[in-house]
Write a protein that holds these residues in place. Structure first.
Motif, PDB file in Angstrom:
ATOM      1  N   ASP A   1       0.835  -1.209   0.000  1.00 40.40           N
ATOM      2  CA  ASP A   1       0.000   0.000   0.000  1.00 40.40           C
ATOM      3  C   ASP A   1       0.867   1.256   0.000  1.00 40.40           C
ATOM      4  O   ASP A   1       0.569   2.233  -0.704  1.00 40.40           O
TER       5      ASP A   1
ATOM      6  N   LYS B   1      -1.564  11.484   0.897  1.00 39.27           N
ATOM      7  CA  LYS B   1      -2.547  11.105   1.922  1.00 39.27           C
ATOM      8  C   LYS B   1      -2.498   9.599   2.180  1.00 39.27           C
ATOM      9  O   LYS B   1      -2.467   9.163   3.333  1.00 39.27           O
ATOM     10  N   ASP B   2      -2.472   8.810   1.112  1.00 35.91           N
ATOM     11  CA  ASP B   2      -2.395   7.358   1.277  1.00 35.91           C
ATOM     12  C   ASP B   2      -1.035   6.926   1.821  1.00 35.91           C
ATOM     13  O   ASP B   2      -0.945   5.948   2.569  1.00 35.91           O
TER      14      ASP B   2
ATOM     15  N   ARG C   1       0.777   8.689   3.973  1.00 35.69           N
ATOM     16  CA  ARG C   1       0.717   8.958   5.413  1.00 35.69           C
ATOM     17  C   ARG C   1      -0.065   7.870   6.128  1.00 35.69           C
ATOM     18  O   ARG C   1       0.376   7.328   7.140  1.00 35.69           O
ATOM     19  N   ARG C   2      -1.212   7.523   5.587  1.00 38.68           N
ATOM     20  CA  ARG C   2      -2.080   6.519   6.209  1.00 38.68           C
ATOM     21  C   ARG C   2      -1.409   5.141   6.255  1.00 38.68           C
ATOM     22  O   ARG C   2      -1.404   4.468   7.289  1.00 38.68           O
ATOM     23  N   GLY C   3      -0.849   4.719   5.126  1.00 34.97           N
ATOM     24  CA  GLY C   3      -0.205   3.412   5.063  1.00 34.97           C
ATOM     25  C   GLY C   3       1.023   3.329   5.944  1.00 34.97           C
ATOM     26  O   GLY C   3       1.250   2.327   6.637  1.00 34.97           O
TER      27      GLY C   3
ATOM     28  N   HIS D   1       1.588   5.107   8.590  1.00 32.77           N
ATOM     29  CA  HIS D   1       1.126   5.135   9.983  1.00 32.77           C
ATOM     30  C   HIS D   1       0.737   3.731  10.443  1.00 32.77           C
ATOM     31  O   HIS D   1       1.111   3.307  11.553  1.00 32.77           O
ATOM     32  N   SER D   2       0.012   3.006   9.613  1.00 31.35           N
ATOM     33  CA  SER D   2      -0.374   1.623   9.956  1.00 31.35           C
ATOM     34  C   SER D   2       0.850   0.735  10.114  1.00 31.35           C
ATOM     35  O   SER D   2       0.929  -0.067  11.061  1.00 31.35           O
TER      36      SER D   2
ATOM     37  N   GLU E   1       5.724   8.413   7.051  1.00 29.27           N
ATOM     38  CA  GLU E   1       4.475   9.052   7.471  1.00 29.27           C
ATOM     39  C   GLU E   1       4.628  10.574   7.450  1.00 29.27           C
ATOM     40  O   GLU E   1       3.740  11.295   6.978  1.00 29.27           O
TER      41      GLU E   1
ATOM     42  N   GLY F   1       4.442  11.997   4.038  1.00 27.85           N
ATOM     43  CA  GLY F   1       3.049  12.083   3.611  1.00 27.85           C
ATOM     44  C   GLY F   1       2.344  13.278   4.223  1.00 27.85           C
ATOM     45  O   GLY F   1       1.567  13.960   3.554  1.00 27.85           O
ATOM     46  N   GLU F   2       2.616  13.524   5.495  1.00 23.93           N
ATOM     47  CA  GLU F   2       1.983  14.654   6.193  1.00 23.93           C
ATOM     48  C   GLU F   2       2.346  15.990   5.555  1.00 23.93           C
ATOM     49  O   GLU F   2       1.493  16.866   5.415  1.00 23.93           O
TER      50      GLU F   2
END
Length: 86
Positions: free
Chosen positions: A6, A17-18, A20-22, A24-25, A46, A49-50
């Protein structure tokens, strides 16, 4: 591996955005496994991404994959040692 993919897809799509999200997970999962160096790299991804800055993201992903490979090998060896003691 799915979370790592991802992150790679997000980088290739230039989707901060994706990313950062990926990342972070991934950071959370790696932290739970005690893989602090790999979690730190995920945190750096992350952050990229931010701030919507993808320069260097591919290199960090390569470094992350290398770190995760070491963690995976260590974990498999740990499990194998435990299984051989039974």
């Amino acid at each position: 591996d799915l979370m790592m993919n991802d992150v790679q897809i997000a980088i290739e799509a230039k989707n901060s955005k994706d990313l950062r999200r990926g990342a972070h997970s991934l950071k959370g999962a790696l932290s739970h496994l005690g893989a602090a160096p790999a979690a730190l790299i995920a945190q750096q991804l992350e952050k990229l991404g931010e701030i919507q800055q993808l320069n260097g993201a591919r290199e960090l992903l390569t470094e992350l994959r290398e770190n995760v490979a070491v963690v995976s090998t260590d974990f498999r060896n740990f499990l194998a040692r435990g299984a051989s003691r039974r």
